[in-house]
Design an enzyme around this catalytic site. Structure first.
Site, short mmCIF file in Angstrom:
data_model
loop_
_atom_site.label_atom_id
_atom_site.label_comp_id
_atom_site.label_asym_id
_atom_site.label_seq_id
_atom_site.Cartn_x
_atom_site.Cartn_y
_atom_site.Cartn_z
CG ASP A 3 -2.92 57.63 34.59
OD1 ASP A 3 -3.56 56.58 34.33
OD2 ASP A 3 -1.70 57.67 34.81
CB SER A 44 -12.02 42.47 25.07
OG SER A 44 -11.40 41.78 24.01
CE1 TYR A 69 -7.39 44.78 25.94
CE2 TYR A 69 -8.13 43.22 24.27
CZ TYR A 69 -8.29 44.42 24.94
OH TYR A 69 -9.33 45.24 24.61
CE LYS A 118 -10.47 45.27 27.79
NZ LYS A 118 -11.36 46.41 27.99
#
Ligand code: ZN
Length: 687
Positions: free
Chosen positions: A491, A571, A584, A588
């Site tokens: 993890d 991304s 998100y 990033k």
């Protein structure tokens, strides 16, 4: 040692091979060859060889007398009839009358005797098999026999142990001279069941497969019985520091020291993959006060010199908590090892013709008191073979020292085997793939881009560690890639879990060179009303996990001192925010900055840091309704959205992203770069 001959099994194999046109003689040869080859106390990794004399039809349909003997490149444990090429024996027997025969000529003549020209090269011990007048001939490097013969008075001890059941052959390097010598000694001692090749191994023979095999087992059992008698106290332990560092910390230091700089600037390295081993027997050996003596005498049988070199490197015991002194001392010892190896080469190469090409001077086996041993090789499987041989060596030396004193062949004889003309001829052939000798770790490797990346790196020759939250997914990907790989549950948002995973990689391969920090997931929400909880969750995975992974990576890379590569999955959100994708895109964007920060602060250590900016790849992040929703917003189906929404009008696949990671890993002068893999999206173009 017990015979594992089973008539029912043998007959079953005979019937199975009969259906494939293989005759009984050869089928039984395969059967007992496998029995011998599957016992590491007899044969290790391609060592040993066997033969059968029988008849076969040549291409004109005539019956000819042949010798089927183990071909090079085959392992006895899983040999097939193809691994026992057939040679016309009449022509081989004519060679008996020659005065001498060079190894090159011998290989050439042997190939000329093959019934099938596509066969592998017959064993270098082919002539020895041919000259012995028995149907079945078996040869092993039995651990117990070596412990008895690798002694200053090995011949006397062999006479005591085996009596008249064997004849003794003084050490001669494998090849024509040994074959002739063995044949002469056999002729002078008809009726023996076998030959002990002093400081090399044992041959047994018989008219049936079972006889030859069971004579091997019998004679080896005699040696084993002798080793149980009158054993002295084992190695006296040396004084060790109270706490010893772990293999996962020592491995990267050792691996760094074994890396050979390929340019003066130290930017390119020829690395090794390590295989760590430890157990009670290994510890008794490496912890011994006299390890500097008995470990340095030489290989147990000449065959091993090519794999392990003649001596292992002995390091100091590594004190837990402070490895700087260990690193310094280890560095000095390896420099000494290299000087010793070069002197050994110069001493034996001398004026002799033909002049040999010096092999790399680095050790293959490293002994660490308090810890265990490392085997080193160009791949994980090579390192495993070296470690197996090292363990076997420990067994032989331990037994030899328990009943006497370990004394193998002379250094000059070892040199002749290590620098054998047939081995020298192989040098420089067989190119390694571009990422051979490197270790890559991929997070989120259980599916999508991560899995494709693990596969691509493995294709390029790297050893791969696949990390994923899902254990079975990680293991499935690792199990399916070409070459060596391990799957590890991890993890990435848990610091301890990340540390454990890195430790496991260092223990398995000795360190790592390339880290692909790929794990991620998309959270959405309008930025003005997204709950902090969502944003923090996303930051945990999409930023902090990358930081934890990168911190561990540079820790290991710094210990190795051979540079490294960090690769981040950024991304398009990082440079071209999408509506409602703040949760998100924000972490990033921070991760993209993180990649640059590492490039800035670790460049001087040769650690490069780059990112891949992929978009619209069908992965876990963009699956399900999310993708459909985005496609629908543009009035497109998912396929149309994926395929036609970019400048090139071509769908970007996970394999395309994987190739970008590999390209960046293979670009030695590129750091702080972002490579875009999105089929062309002008809004997300970097400026
Ligand atoms: Zn041999």
């Amino acid at each position: 040692m017990k015979s594992r001959w089973c008539s029912r099994e043998a007959e079953r194999l005979v019937r199975a091979y009969a259906r494939r046109g293989v005759d009984r003689d050869l089928a039984l040869r395969v059967y007992t060859t496998r029995l011998l080859g599957r016992d590491p106390r007899l044969v290790l990794h391609g060592g040993g060889n066997t033969s059968v004399k029988t008849t076969m039809r040549d291409s004109l349909g005539r019956r000819v007398d042949v010798l089927c003997v183990k071909g090079s490149g085959w392992d006895m444990g899983d040999i097939e009839p193809r691994g026992l090429p057939a040679l016309r024996i009449a022509a081989l027997l004519e060679l008996r009358h020659l005065d001498s025969l060079s190894d090159g000529e011998m290989v050439n003549l042997q190939r000329g005797c093959l019934l099938d020209s596509t066969s592998p090269n017959p064993s270098v011990e082919t002539l020895l098999h041919a000259f012995l007048p028995y149907k079945y001939v078996d040869h092993t490097h039995s651990t117990a026999v070596l412990a008895v013969t690798d002694q200053p008075d090995g011949d006397a001890l062999c006479r005591e142990v085996f009596g008249g059941r064997v004849a003794l052959v003084p050490y001669v390097m494998p090849g024509f001279a040994l074959a002739r010598e063995a044949a002469e000694i056999h002729e002078a001692n008809p009726g023996v069941e076998g030959l002990i090749l002093l400081k090399h191994g044992i041959f047994t023979f018989g008219d049936t497969a079972r006889d030859a095999y069971e004579r091997m087992i019998d004679l080896v059992s005699l040696a084993e019985a002798r080793l149980r008698r009158g054993r002295r106290e084992r190695f006296r332990p040396s004084r060790l520091p109270p706490r010893i560092a772990r293999a996962s910390e020592v491995g990267p230091i050792v691996r760094g020291l074994l890396a050979e700089p390929l340019d003066d600037a130290g930017g390119e390295w020829r690395r090794a993959i390590l295989d760590f081993r430890t157990n009670g027997r290994i510890r008794t050996y490496v912890d011994g006060e006299d390890v500097g003596r008995y470990s340095q005498v030489g290989v147990v049988t000449p065959d091993h010199a090519i794999r392990t070199k003649n001596w292992p490197l002995v390091l100091p015991a590594p004190l837990a908590g402070d490895l700087s002194a260990f690193k310094r001392e280890a560095g000095e010892r390896i420099a000494r090892y290299v000087r010793r190896y070069r002197a050994y080469f110069a001493r034996h190469n001398g004026e002799r013709e033909p002049v040999k090409v010096e092999l790399d001077p680095y050790p293959r086996v490293v002994l660490v008191p308090g810890l265990g041993l490392f085997g080193a090789g160009g791949s994980a499987s090579d390192a495993g073979i070296v470690a197996d041989i090292a363990e076997n060596t420990i067994e032989v030396v331990t037994d030899a020292e328990a009943i006497g004193r370990y004394r193998p062949i002379r250094e000059a004889d070892m040199f002749d085997v290590e620098y054998w003309s047939l081995e020298q001829a192989k040098l420089g052939k067989g190119m390694e793939p571009p990422l051979a000798r490197q270790v890559v770790l991929v997070t989120g490797g259980g599916s999508g881009i991560g899995a494709a990346t693990a596969r691509e790196f493995a294709e390029q020759g790297a050893a791969v560690a696949v990390l994923d939250r899902n254990r079975s997914a990680a293991e499935a990907v690792a199990g399916a890639v070409a070459g060596s790989a391990i799957g590890i549950v991890c993890d990435v948002t848990e610091r301890r879990s990340v540390r454990r995973a890195f430790d496991r990689v260092c223990r398995t391969f000795g360190g790592l060179d390339i880290v692909v920090s790929n794990a991620g997931a998309a959270w959405r929400g309008r930025i003005g009303d997204v709950p902090d909880r969502v944003l923090r969750q996303s930051f945990d995975l999409n930023f902090f996990a990358h930081q934890t992974v990168a911190q561990n990576a540079v820790r290991v890379m710094t210990a190795q001192g051979t540079g490294g590569v960090l690769l981040f999955n950024a991304s398009k959100q990082a440079v071209n925010p999408g509506r409602n994708f703040g949760p998100y895109g924000l972490p990033k964007a921070a991760t993209l900055s993180l990649a640059r920060q590492y490039a800035l602060e670790y460049g001087e250590q040769g650690i490069r840091s780059n990112a891949v900016n992929a978009d619209r790849v069908r992965t876990r992040i963009y699956k399900g309704d999310l993708l459909e929703e985005r496609a629908a917003a543009r009035g497109l189906t998912v396929e149309q959205y994926l395929g036609s929404g970019n400048l090139l009008k071509r769908e970007v696949k996970v394999e395309d992203v994987a190739k970008a990671f590999v390209d960046l890993a293979l670009s030695p002068k590129t750091t702080a770069a972002v490579l875009t893999v999105d089929g062309g999206n002008i809004e997300a173009a970097l400026r």
